[in-house]
Design an enzyme around this catalytic site. Structure first.
Site, PDB file in Angstrom:
ATOM      1  N   PHE A   1       0.830  -1.209   0.000  1.00 32.02           N
ATOM      2  CA  PHE A   1       0.000   0.000   0.000  1.00 32.02           C
ATOM      3  C   PHE A   1       0.865   1.260   0.000  1.00 32.02           C
ATOM      4  CE2 PHE A   1      -2.733   3.227   1.940  1.00 32.02           C
ATOM      5  CZ  PHE A   1      -3.918   3.050   1.244  1.00 32.02           C
ATOM      6  N   GLU A   2       2.023   1.181   0.646  1.00 26.53           N
ATOM      7  CA  GLU A   2       2.910   2.349   0.765  1.00 26.53           C
ATOM      8  C   GLU A   2       3.820   2.531  -0.450  1.00 26.53           C
ATOM      9  OE1 GLU A   2       2.358   0.272   3.505  1.00 26.53           O
ATOM     10  OE2 GLU A   2       1.046   1.807   4.357  1.00 26.53           O
TER      11      GLU A   2
ATOM     12  N   VAL B   1       1.239  -9.329  -2.637  1.00 27.80           N
ATOM     13  CA  VAL B   1      -0.069  -9.285  -1.976  1.00 27.80           C
ATOM     14  C   VAL B   1      -0.680 -10.673  -2.110  1.00 27.80           C
ATOM     15  CG1 VAL B   1      -2.239  -8.042  -1.753  1.00 27.80           C
ATOM     16  CG2 VAL B   1      -0.257  -6.884  -2.746  1.00 27.80           C
ATOM     17  N   ILE B   2      -0.940 -11.279  -0.965  1.00 26.73           N
ATOM     18  CA  ILE B   2      -1.439 -12.664  -0.957  1.00 26.73           C
ATOM     19  C   ILE B   2      -2.814 -12.683  -0.296  1.00 26.73           C
ATOM     20  CG2 ILE B   2      -0.976 -15.041  -0.218  1.00 26.73           C
ATOM     21  CD1 ILE B   2       2.027 -14.309  -0.241  1.00 26.73           C
TER      22      ILE B   2
ATOM     23  N   THR C   1      -9.729 -11.513   4.711  1.00 31.78           N
ATOM     24  CA  THR C   1     -10.483 -10.257   4.679  1.00 31.78           C
ATOM     25  C   THR C   1     -10.383  -9.614   3.294  1.00 31.78           C
ATOM     26  OG1 THR C   1      -8.636  -8.841   5.279  1.00 31.78           O
ATOM     27  CG2 THR C   1      -9.833  -9.892   7.092  1.00 31.78           C
TER      28      THR C   1
ATOM     29  N   HIS D   1      -8.695  -7.063   2.570  1.00 30.30           N
ATOM     30  CA  HIS D   1      -7.449  -6.309   2.430  1.00 30.30           C
ATOM     31  C   HIS D   1      -6.780  -6.545   1.079  1.00 30.30           C
ATOM     32  CE1 HIS D   1      -6.735  -4.362   6.309  1.00 30.30           C
ATOM     33  NE2 HIS D   1      -5.694  -3.830   5.713  1.00 30.30           N
TER      34      HIS D   1
ATOM     35  N   PHE E   1       5.646  -2.030 -12.344  1.00 30.39           N
ATOM     36  CA  PHE E   1       4.771  -2.788 -11.434  1.00 30.39           C
ATOM     37  C   PHE E   1       5.305  -4.212 -11.272  1.00 30.39           C
ATOM     38  CE2 PHE E   1       0.760  -5.324 -10.855  1.00 30.39           C
ATOM     39  CZ  PHE E   1       0.388  -4.790  -9.632  1.00 30.39           C
TER      40      PHE E   1
ATOM     41  N   ARG F   1       6.626 -17.529  -8.384  1.00 33.49           N
ATOM     42  CA  ARG F   1       6.948 -16.367  -9.226  1.00 33.49           C
ATOM     43  C   ARG F   1       8.073 -15.524  -8.640  1.00 33.49           C
ATOM     44  NH1 ARG F   1       2.268 -18.361  -9.740  1.00 33.49           N
ATOM     45  NH2 ARG F   1       1.113 -18.281 -11.709  1.00 33.49           N
TER      46      ARG F   1
HETATM   47  C1  DLZ Z   1      -2.393  -5.182   5.901  1.00 39.68           C
HETATM   48  C2  DLZ Z   1      -1.825  -5.966   4.762  1.00 39.68           C
HETATM   49  C3  DLZ Z   1      -2.368  -7.202   4.399  1.00 39.68           C
HETATM   50  C4  DLZ Z   1      -3.530  -7.812   5.117  1.00 39.68           C
HETATM   51  N1  DLZ Z   1      -1.837  -7.932   3.423  1.00 39.68           N
HETATM   52  C5  DLZ Z   1      -0.778  -7.444   2.738  1.00 39.68           C
HETATM   53  C6  DLZ Z   1      -0.208  -8.193   1.687  1.00 39.68           C
HETATM   54  O1  DLZ Z   1      -0.605  -9.308   1.365  1.00 39.68           O
HETATM   55  N2  DLZ Z   1       0.857  -7.630   1.033  1.00 39.68           N
HETATM   56  C7  DLZ Z   1       1.369  -6.390   1.335  1.00 39.68           C
HETATM   57  O2  DLZ Z   1       2.333  -5.954   0.690  1.00 39.68           O
HETATM   58  N3  DLZ Z   1       0.841  -5.677   2.349  1.00 39.68           N
HETATM   59  C8  DLZ Z   1      -0.193  -6.174   3.053  1.00 39.68           C
HETATM   60  N4  DLZ Z   1      -0.725  -5.457   4.090  1.00 39.68           N
HETATM   61  C9  DLZ Z   1      -0.053  -4.209   4.512  1.00 39.68           C
HETATM   62  C10 DLZ Z   1      -0.478  -2.966   3.727  1.00 39.68           C
HETATM   63  O3  DLZ Z   1       0.162  -2.954   2.458  1.00 39.68           O
HETATM   64  C11 DLZ Z   1      -0.054  -1.681   4.491  1.00 39.68           C
HETATM   65  O4  DLZ Z   1       1.313  -1.732   4.781  1.00 39.68           O
HETATM   66  C12 DLZ Z   1      -0.829  -1.494   5.784  1.00 39.68           C
HETATM   67  O5  DLZ Z   1      -2.209  -1.564   5.565  1.00 39.68           O
HETATM   68  C13 DLZ Z   1      -0.467  -0.138   6.422  1.00 39.68           C
HETATM   69  O6  DLZ Z   1      -0.891   0.929   5.580  1.00 39.68           O
END
Ligand code: DLZ
Length: 151
Positions: free
Chosen positions: A52-53, A76-77, A81, A83, A108, A122
């Site tokens: 996200f950051e 991102v897995i 939820t 998320h 990306f 991967r």
């Molecule tokens: C919170 C979260 C979750 C549940 N899953 C992932 C993920 O699979 N991969 C990832 O890179 N980050 C995840 N995060 C963290 C969010 O990217 C972020 O760091 C937090 O929500 C804080 O803003």
């Protein structure tokens, strides 16, 4: 026109979340750049908390005017939820927005996978390394930009 690879500067922004995957993406990206002739000192790695950051840090990297391209790496897995959806969509959209806003290649290299096994496959496993694919895309986009803007 081509830019000399040994003069190029790259920023790599990599998410710490799922770092057992993202460290392998980082290794693949750096190895690819170095094999193609980018000096290791020209690669600046910055870890961020999660995917996200990534767009925010990528925007700061472009604002520095130090880099020919920014490579974004994350994993991102899918969990239990929502998320997954929010993080992956914001990462993808944010990264593209930075590239379009700044006209600097922002690549990306964020895996969006249903399982850990898919992600590891991967990240240097049976399906290659998306980090090195992102590095190749960065090298190519730097040259495409040079060619298109020099006409
Ligand atoms: C919170 C979260 C979750 C549940 N899953 C992932 C993920 O699979 N991969 C990832 O890179 N980050 C995840 N995060 C963290 C969010 O990217 C972020 O760091 C937090 O929500 C804080 O803003």
């Amino acid at each position: 026109m081509t830019k000399e690879t040994k003069t190029l500067q790259f920023a790599i922004i990599v998410a710490r979340w799922n770092n057992f995957v993202t460290q392998k993406l980082l290794d693949g990206a750096k190895q690819c750049l170095i094999e193609k002739g980018v000096p290791e000192k020209n690669i600046t790695t910055t870890w961020v908390p999660g995917s996200f950051e990534i767009p925010t840090a990528a925007r700061w990297a472009t604002a520095s005017n130090q880099f020919d391209a920014v490579i974004c790496l994350g994993a991102v897995i899918l969990g239990e939820t929502d998320h997954y959806k929010h993080v992956s969509e914001q990462a993808a959209g944010g990264i593209q927005q930075v590239a379009l806003d700044t006209q600097i290649p922002v690549i990306f290299g964020v895996l969006t996978c249903k399982t850990t096994e898919q992600a590891l496959a991967r990240a240097g496993g049976t399906s290659g390394n998306s980090g090195s694919e992102a590095a190749n895309a960065a090298l190519e986009m730097v040259q495409i930009k040079e060619n298109l803007l020099s006409n």
